[in-house]
Design an enzyme around this catalytic site. Structure first.
Site, PDB file in Angstrom:
ATOM      1  N   GLU A  49       2.052   1.787  -3.368  1.00  0.00           N
ATOM      2  CA  GLU A  49       0.948   2.347  -4.158  1.00  0.00           C
ATOM      3  C   GLU A  49       0.794   3.845  -3.906  1.00  0.00           C
ATOM      4  O   GLU A  49       0.469   4.603  -4.825  1.00  0.00           O
ATOM      5  CB  GLU A  49      -0.342   1.613  -3.790  1.00  0.00           C
ATOM      6  CG  GLU A  49      -1.491   1.923  -4.721  1.00  0.00           C
ATOM      7  CD  GLU A  49      -2.651   0.965  -4.482  1.00  0.00           C
ATOM      8  OE1 GLU A  49      -2.482  -0.245  -4.704  1.00  0.00           O
ATOM      9  OE2 GLU A  49      -3.723   1.430  -4.056  1.00  0.00           O
ATOM     10  N   SER A  64      14.109  15.068   3.395  1.00  0.00           N
ATOM     11  CA  SER A  64      15.131  14.098   3.815  1.00  0.00           C
ATOM     12  C   SER A  64      14.500  12.838   4.393  1.00  0.00           C
ATOM     13  O   SER A  64      13.520  12.896   5.135  1.00  0.00           O
ATOM     14  CB  SER A  64      16.049  14.718   4.859  1.00  0.00           C
ATOM     15  OG  SER A  64      17.001  13.778   5.291  1.00  0.00           O
ATOM     16  N   ARG A  89       0.834  -1.221   0.000  1.00  0.00           N
ATOM     17  CA  ARG A  89       0.000   0.000   0.000  1.00  0.00           C
ATOM     18  C   ARG A  89       0.860   1.259   0.000  1.00  0.00           C
ATOM     19  O   ARG A  89       0.494   2.269  -0.584  1.00  0.00           O
ATOM     20  CB  ARG A  89      -0.946   0.011   1.208  1.00  0.00           C
ATOM     21  CG  ARG A  89      -2.040  -1.060   1.206  1.00  0.00           C
ATOM     22  CD  ARG A  89      -2.877  -1.078  -0.030  1.00  0.00           C
ATOM     23  NE  ARG A  89      -3.815  -2.196  -0.053  1.00  0.00           N
ATOM     24  CZ  ARG A  89      -3.505  -3.446  -0.449  1.00  0.00           C
ATOM     25  NH1 ARG A  89      -2.290  -3.757  -0.843  1.00  0.00           N
ATOM     26  NH2 ARG A  89      -4.443  -4.372  -0.465  1.00  0.00           N
TER      27      ARG A  89
END
Lengths: 146, 146, 146, 146, 146, 146, 146, 146, 146, 146
Positions: free
Chosen positions: H90, H113, H87
């Site tokens: 994604e 960062s 996920r």
């Protein structure tokens, strides 16, 4: 199996300071083929396998494995980052298209065999630094229509 | 840019039946280097670029592009399935480990250069079928500690 | 270049309902080789190229391109998900190791050539459903030590 | 599990010089299917499993594993550089598009099954060198709309 | 060719607000198969092709292309990051091994065909949120020894 | 850890001829979920874990591991060449785009969950051969703007 | 289609110096969702699509495309080397395992949804340099046995 | 080395039912950082390493290894199919381009960062289901010309 | 073999708190080369190998292995996700094209050798934070036509 | 967009024989940064963008694009086979592990920034051949626990 034998061959080579050249002389082949075979990419004849077993202090059972046709190219992926090996990859990237053009202009439609094939490596002394000269000879195999 | 010029060179070559050998003679280099350069993997000198422009009926602007240092190896991926090219890949897979062993046994720690490098392709007639003999010569470059 | 010609051949084939079998008869080769050649993976002889030009209403310049040795295998990646093609991939995955064992048990150390090669596809009627019978014939090329 | 058994089968084969042909006769199947099954890509019947256990001196527990449906295609990646196996890959690259065209021209829309499938390997003697003839027979499975 | 037609179909669909359900009714197939076919993964019958041509305002030549067997699976790679498609990939990752175990426990050694195959998608209303229910039906194809 | 337990479960299953169906009945879940869990892709409740430990003769410590949330999808890569698993990959390649179109036409913008998900496998007898019918049910999860 | 519209949106944005923040205010959504939608990864409502058409001087037909559900994640591969994007990849590499452990320790077995999901980006001033604070909120979706 | 220690930490955690939260309190860090460190992606201070050794019943030598800087990201590939981890992948595919646009619109040219970085995971109760809220804070690092 | 020795060297380094700097002084080379060699990417001279054996309490046989030319680059893949290593990958992605342009504008057509090469790492104190300054020096190798 | 501008910049550079050094002087930056920016990997200030527009005879609209933050690293994949670029890849393969060890031994746990970063390329004359000396300076960014 064959993998394990290759490792033991390399260990014996390092520990006893064996040279490929000397092994080659012993089995009556070129140093190039001998190294390829000892590294697990060629099969030995019965006679050669016995000599290899002796030189590298292998077991009797190994003599049989050395006469088997190996799964060739297994180590290729683990060497892909090695600088010496990569230079050959680079030759294909940079000169490959020219190689295809020239071979096909001179021989017609076909390929250069990597099976009916020999390789010879020579050291060429030169004032600006030694050169590695590798001669590859492969039978030309023509495509045919059918 | 250079890509486009390569395509036009190949078109002219096919349409006018030009041979790499003849182009090579015209620009005073080997057929191997000439093909590599025409295929976009080498840069031409000014004089050579002008001849290439003429031979392949290119534009004036192309003459300048032919003298640029190209991004080498661009076509490599699109040829990876071609049987002639693949055989060379196979040589690395099957004989690469032996190549590394032999070069390093004979020369010490280093590589065979693919930059300070020449390639020569010969047709060797043989009763059992012609052979392609390719001689690769690369300077040996030793590793040094520092 | 050759790519473009392949696309035009396929367009003409669809629009005019041309059959590979008929093209094959016209040029005097098998339907298998003819399709491979029309799809851009084989080179035609001059005579064949002229007939192909006519059948598929190509341009004169195309006749020359059809006689060039192509970069083979270019379309392979774009077909890798096609179910018919994948089944052949699966045959290699599932039966490949057996293929290697049997060929090497019966012929010794070597390969089955994909260059000195023919392919024949037959429809075998069967009460439980037709079968596709594909016969592949490749010259056995033995490895040799050197 | 099955992997381990395959390794032990191969070891016994090498040490005792067993031939696939003989194993095949013993279990009443073709040498091609027998090799595929012994290499871990097919399941044996109970009767066959017992014979295999005996021939290769396996353990009783192994007899049960030999009757399990295996995870097929596991060894495929490790053989991808082997020249004999690669030639089949090349056949798909070079002849795959033609294969698809011809099968679909002759049979309609569908595939050649790799499951309802047989394979037969013959040695065809020829004055210019033996040929490997492989006949693949797969049921044609038509696509249907729904 | 087929690719281009797919793009034009999708454009017409968006601009004219056409529903797959309505197209399906028109050509007498399920909405699932109809969408697969319009997206370029199935071939139409002549009658269907004419209706599709009309619905999506295509050209006459396109009618012929719609009846060709397509190269299936071409769009698969470009959708690999799409969340809806990926969930199906995840089903294979997470439930694939179980699927193999259960099918083989219940049916024996073989596969579920993706060719002799149907797919049905239903909306199942539920107080905790609608559910997508997809029923996949594939013929069981047994492996056979030979 | 969990990997090792999965291997031992599979060994016990083979040696003792255990059926997923029976294990499922024992722990009060479907055979599909039970197989997924035993293969290391789902976590068991404490009660289930104890039963699994008993059925497969595992150690006490394993009971705790069976209740841990696993790293799902670990075995996926090693099964990618298996024909049964690949057919599902093919369904995504060939029918994936249609699946996306139809779900989104009927449900709106969102996905079918692979987490709030069930799977049911049935054997459907048919005169032309049994069919595998797999029903996948996933909650529809709508995208929302924010 | 949608791809083309994204390119035109980006062109208009650059040429007219449009800010995502202002577009977001216009359509009543967050700047994060608005950018995702304009970049082709979300669908607009009819009202939003009309405003987007106006702001970016698109065509009427584009208004319809903006309301379609897009193929999400298409640009992902072309950005994989971008340093800002890669840092997120690195977060998954370095912190991913911890993320999984902590979410599952606190919530039980399930996932954090990327569909029922919001994202908020804030600039946090700090004497040692501004910080990017990104808050991701996804619904917890529990796995259930069945 | 570090890998082995991570495995032993996870074993102890499962067997003794240790919670990351409690370990975190013991060593005075957040649960997120503590889990990342215990999983082998962060180095501990001497004092922390001693506590970790005690909590997870490690060996004295391990205390030294826990203070070494690890090779980060080693486990990333083995988790790439896990649904919870995916996920996040994604999120990068779908929201990555928006993330880049918004950060750069608000902060200028630079990156967030992943080294000067903190992560906080909260459980947000909600009537429609709990939400996982993850706050990532990374220093903005501007590009500079030179 | 060499791999195993590298692991033992790293173990001894951690357990005994050995510094690369000190090892370098002992063998009379730079800390950069010494680390590269101890990590298995360079070969030692006989004298150096004996010192390394002593410092890291290796076996006599290892002294011979340390003098062998290693397969370089073996660990590269396992470090590809490490943030420190990735930054160098990023330098190639972002600055690689500029590097090529500038080197070739200043030196002509050729490469910067990675074999006839030295590397020096310095800590540069700065009020806004220390900087890592790495100086890479490689011989320029010109391409030549032939 | 930016891609197109890069191509036009390179064309003007070749046709008019422009040197990066001169462009750099014009815009007041180093030749290294200037080349990186002209090649599409850095953004220009407004003033610089105007000068670049003039030098390379670009359009007014391009001036705006040159001030946008680019998607960095886009060309990286197409250069991966180029020998000059590959040598840098090789430096990471061969010296990467040493780089990590030395930086972390001298600076502690952290990375060398590729964003707060400068690069300087010098030609060092030497009797045995010129050397390329590249100095890379990146801020050390320490990891912190939280």
């Amino acid at each position: 199996m064959r993998d394990e034998i290759t490792k033991r061959i390399l260990c014996q080579k390092v520990i006893n300071g064996i040279k490929w050249k000397d092994v080659a002389d012993e089995i009556g082949c070129s140093k190039e083929w001998t190294a390829a075979a000892c590294l697990g990419n060629m099969k030995f004849s019965q006679d050669q396998a016995q000599k290899i077993t002796q030189i590298f202090q292998l077991d009797d059972e190994d003599t049989k494995w050395l006469q088997q046709i190996p799964a060739r190219g297994c180590q290729a992926d683990s060497l892909k980052n090695d600088p010496l090996i990569y230079r050959w990859q680079e030759i294909i990237s940079v000169y490959g298209p020219a190689l295809k053009e020239i071979i096909q202009e001179e021989f017609g439609d076909g390929i250069m065999s990597a099976v009916d094939f020999t390789m010879d490596i020579q050291k060429i002394a030169s004032p600006t630094g030694d050169r590695v000269e590798v001669t590859l000879s492969g039978k030309f195999l023509p495509y045919r229509n059918f």
